[in-house]
Design a protein around this motif. Structure first.
Motif, PDB file in Angstrom:
ATOM      1  N   ARG A   1     -55.050 -14.181 -12.614  1.00 42.66           N
ATOM      2  CA  ARG A   1     -54.257 -13.933 -11.398  1.00 42.66           C
ATOM      3  C   ARG A   1     -53.794 -15.237 -10.777  1.00 42.66           C
ATOM      4  N   LEU A   2     -54.630 -16.269 -10.858  1.00 37.60           N
ATOM      5  CA  LEU A   2     -54.209 -17.573 -10.349  1.00 37.60           C
ATOM      6  C   LEU A   2     -53.069 -18.127 -11.203  1.00 37.60           C
ATOM      7  N   LEU A   3     -53.201 -17.974 -12.523  1.00 41.63           N
ATOM      8  CA  LEU A   3     -52.146 -18.443 -13.431  1.00 41.63           C
ATOM      9  C   LEU A   3     -50.828 -17.717 -13.196  1.00 41.63           C
ATOM     10  N   ALA A   4     -50.911 -16.438 -12.811  1.00 46.08           N
ATOM     11  CA  ALA A   4     -49.709 -15.638 -12.567  1.00 46.08           C
ATOM     12  C   ALA A   4     -49.043 -16.003 -11.241  1.00 46.08           C
ATOM     13  N   GLY A   5     -49.653 -16.900 -10.485  1.00 42.73           N
ATOM     14  CA  GLY A   5     -49.062 -17.340  -9.230  1.00 42.73           C
ATOM     15  C   GLY A   5     -49.245 -16.365  -8.079  1.00 42.73           C
ATOM     16  N   GLU A   6     -50.247 -15.500  -8.175  1.00 37.25           N
ATOM     17  CA  GLU A   6     -50.474 -14.511  -7.124  1.00 37.25           C
ATOM     18  C   GLU A   6     -51.062 -15.118  -5.853  1.00 37.25           C
ATOM     19  N   VAL A   7     -51.518 -16.345  -5.940  1.00 38.91           N
ATOM     20  CA  VAL A   7     -52.156 -16.978  -4.790  1.00 38.91           C
ATOM     21  C   VAL A   7     -51.872 -18.478  -4.831  1.00 38.91           C
ATOM     22  N   VAL A   8     -51.718 -19.074  -3.653  1.00 39.54           N
ATOM     23  CA  VAL A   8     -51.519 -20.520  -3.537  1.00 39.54           C
ATOM     24  C   VAL A   8     -52.898 -21.174  -3.502  1.00 39.54           C
ATOM     25  N   THR A   9     -53.095 -22.188  -4.345  1.00 39.57           N
ATOM     26  CA  THR A   9     -54.373 -22.895  -4.397  1.00 39.57           C
ATOM     27  C   THR A   9     -54.184 -24.384  -4.148  1.00 39.57           C
ATOM     28  N   ARG A  10     -55.254 -25.006  -3.749  1.00 46.20           N
ATOM     29  CA  ARG A  10     -55.312 -26.462  -3.702  1.00 46.20           C
ATOM     30  C   ARG A  10     -56.547 -26.862  -4.460  1.00 46.20           C
ATOM     31  N   PRO A  11     -56.428 -27.742  -5.431  1.00 44.76           N
ATOM     32  CA  PRO A  11     -55.209 -28.373  -5.887  1.00 44.76           C
ATOM     33  C   PRO A  11     -54.247 -27.361  -6.522  1.00 44.76           C
ATOM     34  N   ALA A  12     -52.978 -27.742  -6.558  1.00 46.26           N
ATOM     35  CA  ALA A  12     -51.937 -26.842  -7.051  1.00 46.26           C
ATOM     36  C   ALA A  12     -52.179 -26.418  -8.504  1.00 46.26           C
ATOM     37  N   GLU A  13     -52.704 -27.321  -9.320  1.00 54.49           N
ATOM     38  CA  GLU A  13     -52.921 -27.019 -10.746  1.00 54.49           C
ATOM     39  C   GLU A  13     -54.306 -26.458 -11.033  1.00 54.49           C
ATOM     40  N   LEU A  14     -54.977 -25.930 -10.025  1.00 54.13           N
ATOM     41  CA  LEU A  14     -56.331 -25.424 -10.212  1.00 54.13           C
ATOM     42  C   LEU A  14     -56.400 -24.387 -11.327  1.00 54.13           C
ATOM     43  N   ALA A  15     -55.462 -23.458 -11.361  1.00 58.70           N
ATOM     44  CA  ALA A  15     -55.487 -22.385 -12.370  1.00 58.70           C
ATOM     45  C   ALA A  15     -55.378 -22.952 -13.780  1.00 58.70           C
ATOM     46  N   ALA A  16     -54.436 -23.858 -14.004  1.00 58.57           N
ATOM     47  CA  ALA A  16     -54.263 -24.449 -15.339  1.00 58.57           C
ATOM     48  C   ALA A  16     -55.487 -25.273 -15.726  1.00 58.57           C
ATOM     49  N   PHE A  17     -56.045 -25.992 -14.767  1.00 55.67           N
ATOM     50  CA  PHE A  17     -57.242 -26.800 -15.009  1.00 55.67           C
ATOM     51  C   PHE A  17     -58.409 -25.912 -15.444  1.00 55.67           C
ATOM     52  N   LEU A  18     -58.648 -24.826 -14.694  1.00 51.72           N
ATOM     53  CA  LEU A  18     -59.729 -23.903 -15.032  1.00 51.72           C
ATOM     54  C   LEU A  18     -59.474 -23.205 -16.361  1.00 51.72           C
ATOM     55  N   ASP A  19     -58.243 -22.763 -16.571  1.00 53.15           N
ATOM     56  CA  ASP A  19     -57.906 -22.086 -17.822  1.00 53.15           C
ATOM     57  C   ASP A  19     -58.091 -23.027 -19.009  1.00 53.15           C
ATOM     58  N   GLY A  20     -57.647 -24.255 -18.863  1.00 53.22           N
ATOM     59  CA  GLY A  20     -57.804 -25.233 -19.943  1.00 53.22           C
ATOM     60  C   GLY A  20     -59.255 -25.483 -20.278  1.00 53.22           C
ATOM     61  N   TYR A  21     -60.092 -25.557 -19.249  1.00 52.19           N
ATOM     62  CA  TYR A  21     -61.516 -25.752 -19.493  1.00 52.19           C
ATOM     63  C   TYR A  21     -62.112 -24.526 -20.190  1.00 52.19           C
ATOM     64  N   LEU A  22     -61.852 -23.344 -19.647  1.00 51.11           N
ATOM     65  CA  LEU A  22     -62.446 -22.118 -20.198  1.00 51.11           C
ATOM     66  C   LEU A  22     -61.937 -21.802 -21.599  1.00 51.11           C
ATOM     67  N   GLN A  23     -60.672 -22.097 -21.869  1.00 51.89           N
ATOM     68  CA  GLN A  23     -60.101 -21.826 -23.192  1.00 51.89           C
ATOM     69  C   GLN A  23     -60.416 -22.926 -24.204  1.00 51.89           C
ATOM     70  N   GLY A  24     -60.902 -24.072 -23.709  1.00 57.64           N
ATOM     71  CA  GLY A  24     -61.311 -25.151 -24.601  1.00 57.64           C
ATOM     72  C   GLY A  24     -60.207 -26.106 -25.016  1.00 57.64           C
ATOM     73  N   TRP A  25     -59.011 -25.998 -24.432  1.00 60.06           N
ATOM     74  CA  TRP A  25     -57.941 -26.921 -24.834  1.00 60.06           C
ATOM     75  C   TRP A  25     -57.859 -28.151 -23.932  1.00 60.06           C
ATOM     76  N   LEU A  26     -58.604 -28.163 -22.833  1.00 59.76           N
ATOM     77  CA  LEU A  26     -58.629 -29.327 -21.967  1.00 59.76           C
ATOM     78  C   LEU A  26     -59.858 -30.159 -22.325  1.00 59.76           C
ATOM     79  N   PRO A  27     -59.672 -31.368 -22.803  1.00 58.82           N
ATOM     80  CA  PRO A  27     -60.833 -32.157 -23.241  1.00 58.82           C
ATOM     81  C   PRO A  27     -61.686 -32.616 -22.062  1.00 58.82           C
TER      82      PRO A  27
END
Length: 152
Positions: free
Chosen positions: A118-144
């Protein structure tokens, strides 16, 4: 001429409590945005230590597992307001499997568990702005592991 005091930047650790099994994060409502809770880091204390102490105090997690992937703010050009800037770190605290998910945190502010999708879909404003991508990258394993710049 009077000497001017040199103010060192304070250090703040943002603590994202992550439920890996549900791919969700606990965020606090700040009216116009949602954000992980943060703790002031005492002089001589590491961000990881401050986050572990907060997780123990706020949520009763005695041995909080802190991920090795860390978010830091983009570098900014030094300016006249540097004296009141805070050094920030975003650390992920992983909720142990089988532990009941807490519903709040510091100060019992309004808090909710948000699915990363839901965060990735832009349903909510977060700070930091890239929080969703950061979390997704960690959980999916593509963020080193290591430090990654985020837009605060």
């Amino acid at each position: 001429m009077e000497p001017t005091a040199v103010l060192l930047p304070s250090t703040v650790a943002d603590l994202a409590l992550v439920d890996r099994s549900q791919a969700e994060v606990l965020l606090h409502d700040h009216t116009s945005f949602w954000q992980p809770p943060h703790v002031e880091v005492r002089a001589g204390q590491s961000c990881r230590s401050a986050v572990r102490d907060a997780a123990r105090h706020w949520w009763g997690l005695p041995d909080a597992k802190v991920a090795t992937t860390v978010g830091i703010p983009w570098s900014r050009t030094p300016g006249p307001a540097d004296h009141d800037r805070a050094e920030r770190r975003l650390l992920l605290v992983l909720l142990p499997p089988g532990v009941l998910r807490p519903a709040a945190g510091p100060g019992a502010r309004n808090a909710s568990w948000w699915p990363i999708t839901r965060l990735l879909a832009g349903e909510v404003v977060t700070r930091p702005a890239e929080l969703a991508a950061f979390l997704d990258g960690y959980l999916q394993g593509w963020l080193p592991d290591g430090q990654h710049a985020l837009d605060w």
